[in-house]
Design an enzyme around this catalytic site. Structure first.
Site, mmCIF file in Angstrom:
data_model
loop_
_atom_site.group_PDB
_atom_site.id
_atom_site.type_symbol
_atom_site.label_atom_id
_atom_site.label_comp_id
_atom_site.label_asym_id
_atom_site.label_seq_id
_atom_site.Cartn_x
_atom_site.Cartn_y
_atom_site.Cartn_z
ATOM 1 N N ARG A 4 41.209 35.718 24.554
ATOM 2 C CA ARG A 4 42.098 36.073 25.669
ATOM 3 C C ARG A 4 42.969 37.255 25.257
ATOM 4 N NH1 ARG A 4 46.608 33.608 25.903
ATOM 5 N NH2 ARG A 4 45.790 31.506 25.676
ATOM 6 N N TYR A 45 44.294 49.322 50.397
ATOM 7 C CA TYR A 45 43.299 48.258 50.236
ATOM 8 C C TYR A 45 43.890 46.934 50.747
ATOM 9 C CZ TYR A 45 40.250 44.874 47.998
ATOM 10 O OH TYR A 45 39.402 43.823 47.760
ATOM 11 N N ASP A 97 45.975 53.973 42.733
ATOM 12 C CA ASP A 97 44.724 53.214 42.723
ATOM 13 C C ASP A 97 43.603 54.243 42.873
ATOM 14 O OD1 ASP A 97 42.414 51.811 43.412
ATOM 15 O OD2 ASP A 97 43.493 50.261 44.511
ATOM 16 N N LYS A 113 33.678 48.617 41.489
ATOM 17 C CA LYS A 113 33.149 49.644 42.389
ATOM 18 C C LYS A 113 32.390 50.719 41.601
ATOM 19 C CE LYS A 113 35.419 46.976 45.150
ATOM 20 N NZ LYS A 113 36.785 47.218 45.565
HETATM 21 C C1 LIG Z 1 37.998 46.516 45.720
HETATM 22 C C2 LIG Z 1 39.272 47.222 45.591
HETATM 23 C C3 LIG Z 1 40.362 46.631 44.942
HETATM 24 C C4 LIG Z 1 40.330 45.214 44.416
HETATM 25 O O1 LIG Z 1 39.409 45.050 43.403
HETATM 26 P P1 LIG Z 1 38.615 43.665 43.097
HETATM 27 O O2 LIG Z 1 37.780 44.036 41.934
HETATM 28 O O3 LIG Z 1 37.849 43.321 44.321
HETATM 29 O O4 LIG Z 1 39.642 42.641 42.797
HETATM 30 C C5 LIG Z 1 41.528 47.368 44.816
HETATM 31 N N1 LIG Z 1 41.610 48.614 45.334
HETATM 32 C C6 LIG Z 1 40.600 49.206 45.971
HETATM 33 C C7 LIG Z 1 40.771 50.580 46.515
HETATM 34 C C8 LIG Z 1 39.392 48.535 46.131
HETATM 35 O O5 LIG Z 1 38.388 49.123 46.783
#
Ligand SMILES: *Cc1c(COP(=O)(O)O)cnc(C)c1O
Length: 380
Positions: free
Chosen positions: A46, A98, A170, A195
């Site tokens: 962890r 998001y 982000d 992603k």
């Molecule tokens: C998918 C996404 C998230 C969240 O990520 P997870 O891996 O699904 O928890 C945050 N910001 C953006 C822009 C996203 O597309």
């Protein structure tokens, strides 16, 4: 060294124990210590794991940051950053956000006394004017989800400099291959590695990168204390994805540019949102701060929700699914999928209409993607 080379080598030397060229999956929870109080660098997975450490170093390098931290998901990474805050603190967030970040701010952090307000980032002076005395964090995305608004990262960073506010970007939609917010003055970058970084729709993961030592120590403490860490297999998959990130982003961008122009000319399409289109209001900023316009397109179809339903039903190559950034093309209907956590009023305020489709353009041959869309929009 250049980005493409660092993506393949940084944090990933050949394995010191065996010479394995690829970073091994260290599938272990714990580590032998040479004597009491004398671990060899790792104690418990962890807290730290060599496969995770490789990913964290590689991500830090690619985002031009000093420190990287990997998490079990993008929202776990977001949660870790938001835990820099305490009761009475204010977050100024971009309004096109998001859905999961919005849900976290409203349904979780608001209960703990963190207040968030949302402003359009298009007019930076106006956006910065919404900073309050107790603002501790600014949270923006660019390009945004789902309307692909572009925020000027450098301008936002300059507008709030010296006020003790951390700027978080982000960077999920662009990936570090196309945009590096820390180089533009941001303090912290957050990713959903699910992603583009993973890139193959086969893992859930998140990351934080920063050069702010104090923020890093606090987030690292939280990572270990709260424990939302990724397992070594997911770290390994993310590392494998990273190696081809640059060439994938080139193809995602090329395909999307081509498709955006195609959609724009299509008689069934009302409006196309893509930062690569010269008439996109953020086009010039995107040109300056990104090295490609990315693989995400949103479009409004003529004929409302019925037209959207009919078109989605006919698509064969584009798969109807949440998420984005994988090699395969996906289509999503934000009002009922990614943005269902917004009320219809909130969606209307943000300009998310009932005839909106979001495309994650994959790296298939663009001719097949066009033919698929043509067949879906064709006879109506
Ligand atoms: C998918 C996404 C998230 C969240 O990520 P997870 O891996 O699904 O928890 C945050 N910001 C953006 C822009 C996203 O597309």
């Amino acid at each position: 060294m250049k980005f493409e080379t660092r993506a393949i080598h940084d944090g990933q030397p050949t394995d010191p124990a065996t010479g394995a060229v690829t970073t091994p999956v260290y599938q272990t929870s714990t580590y032998e210590q040479d004597a009491i109080g004398k671990p060899r660098g790792y104690e418990y997975s962890r807290t730290g794991n060599p496969t995770r450490a490789a990913l964290e170093q590689a991500l830090a390098s690619l985002e031009s940051g000093r420190h990287g931290l990997a998490f079990a998901s993008g929202v776990a990474a977001t949660t870790a950053v938001l835990n820099l805050l305490g009761p009475g603190d204010h977050v100024l967030a971009g309004s096109d956000l998001y859905g999961g970040t919005y849900r976290l701010l409203e349904k979780v952090f608001r209960r703990w006394g963190v207040d968030t307000t949302y402003e359009d980032t298009g007019d930076v002076a106006r956006f910065a004017g919404a900073v309050r005395e107790n603002t501790k964090l600014i949270w923006i995305e660019t390009p945004t989800n789902p309307l692909l608004h572009v925020a000027d990262i450098r301008a936002v960073a300059e507008a709030v400099r010296g006020r003790g506010i951390r700027l978080v970007v982000d960077n999920t939609f662009a990936s570090p291959a196309l945009q590096r917010p820390l180089e533009l003055g941001a303090d912290i970058v957050v990713h959903s590695t699910t992603k583009y970084i993973g890139g193959h729709s086969d893992l859930i993961g998140g990351a934080v990168v920063t050069s702010d030592d104090e923020a890093f120590s606090a987030i690292k403490m939280y990572q270990n204390a709260a424990g939302a860490v990724p397992g070594p297999w997911d770290c390994w998959l993310a590392l494998r994805g990273l190696k081809t990130l640059a060439i994938r982003m080139e193809r995602h961008s090329r395909n999307a540019e081509d498709l955006a122009l195609f959609l724009q000319k299509h008689p069934s399409v009302e409006r196309v949102y893509y930062p690569g289109l010269p008439e996109h209001p953020g086009h010039d900023i995107a040109r300056r701060q990104m090295s490609g316009f990315g693989g995400m397109i949103s479009a409004e179809l003529k004929g409302g929700y019925e037209a959207v339903q009919a078109a989605v039903g006919k698509l064969k190559v584009f798969v109807l699914a949440e998420s984005l950034g994988g090699v395969e093309s996906l289509v999503c209907y934000p009002p009922k999928m990614t943005h269902a956590s917004f009320s219809s009023d909130e969606r209307a305020k943000r300009g998310i209409k009932d005839n909106l489709l979001r495309l994650s353009v994959g790296i298939e041959h663009v001719d097949d993607l066009k033919a698929d869309i043509q067949a879906a929009l064709g006879e109506r």
